[in-house]
Design an enzyme around this catalytic site. Structure first.
Site, PDB file in Angstrom:
ATOM      1  N   SER A   1       0.791  -1.189  -0.061  1.00 26.99           N
ATOM      2  CA  SER A   1      -0.096   0.139   0.017  1.00 26.99           C
ATOM      3  C   SER A   1       0.732   1.459  -0.042  1.00 26.99           C
ATOM      4  CB  SER A   1      -1.008  -0.043   1.211  1.00 26.99           C
ATOM      5  OG  SER A   1      -0.200  -0.105   2.596  1.00 26.99           O
TER       6      SER A   1
ATOM      7  N   HIS B   1      -0.937   4.875   7.027  1.00 27.47           N
ATOM      8  CA  HIS B   1      -0.526   5.356   6.002  1.00 27.47           C
ATOM      9  C   HIS B   1      -0.322   7.137   6.083  1.00 27.47           C
ATOM     10  CE1 HIS B   1      -2.452   1.758   4.816  1.00 27.47           C
ATOM     11  NE2 HIS B   1      -1.642   1.555   4.118  1.00 27.47           N
TER      12      HIS B   1
ATOM     13  N   ASP C   1      -4.158   7.720   7.742  1.00 27.09           N
ATOM     14  CA  ASP C   1      -5.179   6.677   8.595  1.00 27.09           C
ATOM     15  C   ASP C   1      -4.237   5.853   9.656  1.00 27.09           C
ATOM     16  OD1 ASP C   1      -3.560   5.001   7.100  1.00 27.09           O
ATOM     17  OD2 ASP C   1      -5.270   4.209   5.676  1.00 27.09           O
TER      18      ASP C   1
END
Ligand SMILES: *[C@@H]1O[C@H](CO)[C@@H](O)[C@H](O)[C@H]1NC(C)=O
Ligand SMILES: *[C@@H]1O[C@H](CO)[C@@H](O)[C@H](O)[C@H]1NC(C)=O
Ligand SMILES: *[C@@H]1O[C@H](CO)[C@@H](O)[C@H](O)[C@H]1NC(C)=O
Ligand SMILES: *[C@@H]1O[C@H](CO)[C@@H](O)[C@H](O)[C@H]1NC(C)=O
Length: 356
Positions: free
Chosen positions: A48, A332, A329
């Protein structure tokens, strides 16, 4: 006639590049260093921290509001409010952000800039059963495109490769009941598999490979929540340091094997730590008052940024100004966070690509 000369000239170049002895390659290599190596394409593998839209919509909140609110203005599969590491690296190289593998057939004109095979949540091993392609499978996708002559060996030789490994293997290990004490021996397995993958992409012809060190996991909001986002968990960061030490040793060994190709570590650990400690990027342009507190978070346990309940009520809160938060979040960075991290890494990238 001119055409012929040009043709022979090209032929000669190709012969020198492909068919030379190690000694020749060494000369060529040193010659190269006087000039900048400007990659023509960027190929990306990992998770991610690098994914720009590969993960299925049904699997990830990255496809839900408020993800993507800063860029591109709506959820588009990035695990942030905006741009991430891949985008900043592409811009630095003068390239467009490479198309996500999943969208390759919709955006063929973008193949030119390379391709992004990274899947959020993935690791070198399977992390969520078979749901997400691990790094080996991502490389299979790439190899298939090379076999199908979508990309050539020359494309690879004139490209940059980014490999992101942000720790999903460890989350999966712990989630599956692995003991924290056993983490260090599992780390050796992760690094061994990463080495297999790095060798593979090098064998395909990549000459500039950039791999991320592990960021301070103990500083991620999901691990600082217990301290109301005041303190990093040093126990976890010590473990991270061990991963990074193994990575350094492995990369030194890999680079000692050949001079045709170089692998570089981008030190996310130091850059995250530096930005978090100073509460800003090194230019002082961005300020993060409470750097460990995420901009977007679930209203209660069990809810994440982007979650809605059965009635469609938002079960998360978002800060007013994502630019003022380092983390987006619970795992990240925001676009501003990545911007600050990239600013601290820029001199490393200057070195890697020898920009004047
Ligand atoms: C990657 O995933 C494939 C498909 O699930 C699996 O066969 C393979 O063993 C995995 N590779 C590693 C290194 O775990
Ligand atoms: C690519 O081609 C090689 C050589 O024919 C083959 O061994 C390999 O399995 C192919 N890879 C994929 C992913 O199709
Ligand atoms: C830090 O992390 C370790 C390992 O996950 C955990 O056992 C410990 O309770 C954490 N410490 C704090 C203060 O949160
Ligand atoms: C590099 O390779 C040489 C010869 O193969 C070896 O003697 C040396 O110890 C290696 N260095 C590292 C850092 O692996």
């Amino acid at each position: 006639m001119e055409f012929l000369i040009l043709f022979f000239h090209c032929l000669l170049l190709i012969t020198v590049v492909q068919g030379s002895s190690p000694h020749h390659q060494l000369d060529l290599h040193e010659n190269h260093q006087r000039y900048s190596f400007r990659p023509r394409k960027l190929f990306v593998f990992g998770d991610s921290y690098a994914d720009t839209g590969n993960v299925k919509k049904s699997l990830a909140n990255s496809w839900k509001e408020p993800y993507g609110s800063t860029f591109p203005g709506k959820p588009a599969g990035r695990f942030s409010d905006g741009r991430i590491l891949t985008d900043y690296l592409a811009t630095f190289l003068g390239l467009k952000s490479p198309v996500a593998y999943k969208w390759r057939n919709l955006q063929k004109q973008k193949w030119y800039y390379g391709m992004n095979f990274a899947y959020g949540g993935s690791g070198v091993f399977n992390t969520f059963g078979d749901l997400l392609p691990n790094m080996s499978t991502q490389m299979d996708f790439f190899e298939k495109l090379i076999n199908d002559s979508v990309y050539t060996k020359w494309d690879l030789q004139s490209s940059a490769v980014l490999v992101s490994l942000a720790g999903n293997d460890y989350s999966a290990y712990l989630a599956n009941g692995g003991a924290f004490q056993g983490l260090t021996s599992f780390m050796s397995k992760v690094i061994d598999q990463l080495v297999v993958n790095l060798k593979r992409v090098r064998g395909m012809g990549a000459r500039k490979i950039v791999v991320t060190s592990l960021q301070p996991l103990g500083c991620l909001p999901r691990n600082t929540k217990m301290s109301s986002f005041q303190q990093c968990n040093e126990t976890e960061n010590i473990a991270v340091n061990y991963h990074n030490l193994l990575l350094q040793q492995a990369v030194a060994k890999l680079n000692n094997e050949t001079r045709n190709s170089e692998i570089f570590i981008v030190d996310l650990y130091s850059s995250f730590t530096s930005v978090i400690q100073h509460k800003r990027d090194y230019l002082g342009n961005l300020k993060f008052e409470t750097p460990l507190k995420p901009c977007c978070m679930g209203k209660s346990n069990g809810y994440l940024c982007g979650s809605v309940d059965d009635e469609g009520t938002k079960m998360y809160t978002v800060c007013n100004d994502p630019k003022s938060a380092f983390f987006w979040d619970n795992a990240h960075p925001t676009q501003a966070g990545w911007h600050a991290v990239f600013a601290t890494l820029k001199s490393s990238f200057d070195q890697i690509f020898k920009y004047q």
